[in-house]
Motif scaffolding. Structure first.
Motif, PDB file in Angstrom:
ATOM      1  N   LEU A 216      34.871  10.897 -83.951  1.00 39.35           N
ATOM      2  CA  LEU A 216      35.248  11.766 -85.071  1.00 39.35           C
ATOM      3  C   LEU A 216      36.332  11.178 -85.979  1.00 39.35           C
ATOM      4  O   LEU A 216      36.831  11.862 -86.868  1.00 39.35           O
ATOM      5  N   ASP A 217      36.688   9.922 -85.784  1.00 37.99           N
ATOM      6  CA  ASP A 217      37.658   9.292 -86.693  1.00 37.99           C
ATOM      7  C   ASP A 217      37.089   9.228 -88.114  1.00 37.99           C
ATOM      8  O   ASP A 217      35.873   9.081 -88.296  1.00 37.99           O
ATOM      9  N   ASP A 220      38.698   5.736 -93.186  1.00 34.57           N
ATOM     10  CA  ASP A 220      39.884   4.881 -93.356  1.00 34.57           C
ATOM     11  C   ASP A 220      40.449   4.461 -92.017  1.00 34.57           C
ATOM     12  O   ASP A 220      40.871   3.316 -91.829  1.00 34.57           O
ATOM     13  N   THR A 221      40.503   5.412 -91.097  1.00 33.31           N
ATOM     14  CA  THR A 221      41.048   5.109 -89.768  1.00 33.31           C
ATOM     15  C   THR A 221      40.191   4.047 -89.075  1.00 33.31           C
ATOM     16  O   THR A 221      40.714   3.097 -88.483  1.00 33.31           O
ATOM     17  N   ILE A 222      38.890   4.230 -89.171  1.00 31.95           N
ATOM     18  CA  ILE A 222      37.988   3.284 -88.499  1.00 31.95           C
ATOM     19  C   ILE A 222      38.176   1.882 -89.071  1.00 31.95           C
ATOM     20  O   ILE A 222      38.343   0.902 -88.344  1.00 31.95           O
ATOM     21  N   LEU A 288      29.051   6.655 -88.219  1.00 29.02           N
ATOM     22  CA  LEU A 288      29.688   7.847 -87.655  1.00 29.02           C
ATOM     23  C   LEU A 288      29.903   8.969 -88.681  1.00 29.02           C
ATOM     24  O   LEU A 288      30.029  10.137 -88.300  1.00 29.02           O
ATOM     25  N   ALA A 289      29.932   8.620 -89.971  1.00 29.47           N
ATOM     26  CA  ALA A 289      30.236   9.644 -90.989  1.00 29.47           C
ATOM     27  C   ALA A 289      29.303  10.864 -90.928  1.00 29.47           C
ATOM     28  O   ALA A 289      29.775  12.003 -90.927  1.00 29.47           O
ATOM     29  N   PRO A 290      27.981  10.658 -90.877  1.00 29.84           N
ATOM     30  CA  PRO A 290      27.108  11.848 -90.822  1.00 29.84           C
ATOM     31  C   PRO A 290      27.308  12.659 -89.540  1.00 29.84           C
ATOM     32  O   PRO A 290      27.131  13.884 -89.554  1.00 29.84           O
TER      33      PRO A 290
END
Ligand code: TRP
Length: 335
Positions: A216-217, A220-222, A288-290
């Protein structure tokens, strides 16, 4: 009839503990395959919440993590129409069967479980009986659903082995009750290592926040975490034992893009680590975004989430009851 039988899909069962943040390691090592297996198999997946209390949990946090883990399963694209998605503690047959199995499991064989040895050393002030007998509960989780295959990582192989031993012994003593499940080694899967110390497995309990990426990051964090990932000294993108950091990144990129490591090496030939790290970060973030967007939607509607898991619980219970009562009857209980 024969046709129906041959058309029947093989069964798969797996569970995941609701232990806080799930990582990119959980995703690439297990969960991504759960989704892929949905088409080919008849899948049953559960949030193994009962297993979580073998170590001390804060009640409010545990509750939130159970919801959150179930929501992640849905967000990944696990489909409650195709698969059975449920919460372990809602199906009472798990604990009930684990008693029958416990009485057919030897103290000596449980004592050999390496995870118990590790965990009891780590939680020396709470070496409870549940921590010791945890593999019996896991055997019940599996055997209730008569699966053909159980996808497990290296750390759970010994537990699956004992589930098979218990089932074989039970069948020999009382007659055929349980199918003997096989381990399932997925075609594409990965052991994802820490981004800061590639000799260690990626773990959410790592104190260094840059060592792991949460499912769930945000983007930007990733990207920041991948930019900071430790690399090696050959200055080229090549998979080798001498380059554990780069090899880990190649593995991640390769599982996400579906390219072979050789193709990845070729793609980045003559380019530096910086370019490559950014590309891996972007690929992971895009993947991971979706999932995060779907997760936000599910977790924002508790009523709908509950409706979905109640249905899954009932589907699971119908199967579990059948196996449980068969086992009870064979052992000699009056039903
Ligand atoms: N013990 C597993 C873990 O910690 C989770 C689990 C519980 C499981 N029951 C299971 C995995 C049944 C596969 C099958 O990861």
């Amino acid at each position: 009839m024969a046709e129906i039988i041959t058309n029947e899909k093989k069964k798969v069962l797996s569970c995941i503990q609701p232990s806080g943040m799930l990582t990119l390691g959980n995703y690439l090592g297990a969960l991504k395959n759960w989704k892929n297996m949905q088409e080919e198999f008849d899948c049953t997946y559960a949030v193994a919440d009962l297993h979580a209390i073998t170590v001390r949990q804060e009640p409010a946090k545990l509750r939130a993590q159970i919801y959150s883990t179930y929501a992640i399963m849905l967000a990944l694209g696990l489909d409650p129409e195709k698969s059975t998605l449920f919460i372990q503690s809602h199906v009472a047959e798990h604990t009930a069967l684990s008693w029958l199995l416990s009485c057919n499991t030897q103290f000596g064989e449980m004592s050999r479980m390496t995870q118990f040895k590790d965990k009891s050393a780590k939680h020396a002030n709470n070496v409870n009986v549940g921590l010791f007998s945890y593999p019996v509960l896991m055997a019940a989780d599996i055997l209730l659903y008569q699966p053909d295959f159980v996808p497990v990582g290296a750390d759970q192989k010994q537990h699956l082995e004992i589930a098979r031993d218990i089932a074989i012994r039970f069948n020999n003593l009382y007659g055929d009750v349980f199918k003997i499940p096989e381990p399932y080694i997925p075609k594409a899967g990965a052991r994802v290592m820490s981004l800061q110390d590639p000799e260690k497995k990626m773990s959410k309990s790592d104190e260094n926040q840059n060592a792991w990426v949460a499912i769930l990051d945000d983007k930007d964090t990733i990207i920041r975490k991948f930019k900071r990932a430790v690399t090696d000294s050959e200055a080229c993108v090549r998979m080798s034992e001498a380059q554990p950091g780069i090899s880990n990144l190649i593995t991640i990129y390769s599982v996400i893009t579906g390219k072979t490591p050789a193709e990845v090496e070729k793609e980045f030939e003559g380019r530096g680590y910086g370019d490559f790290k950014l590309a891996v970060g972007e690929a992971v973030a895009d993947e991971l975004a979706p999932i995060k967007a779907e997760y936000d939607r599910f977790i924002g509607d508790k009523a709908e989430l509950e409706r979905i898991f109640r249905e899954g619980d009932m589907k699971a219970e119908r199967v579990a009851r059948k196996t449980y009562f068969k086992a009870m009857k064979k052992v000699g209980f009056v039903l």
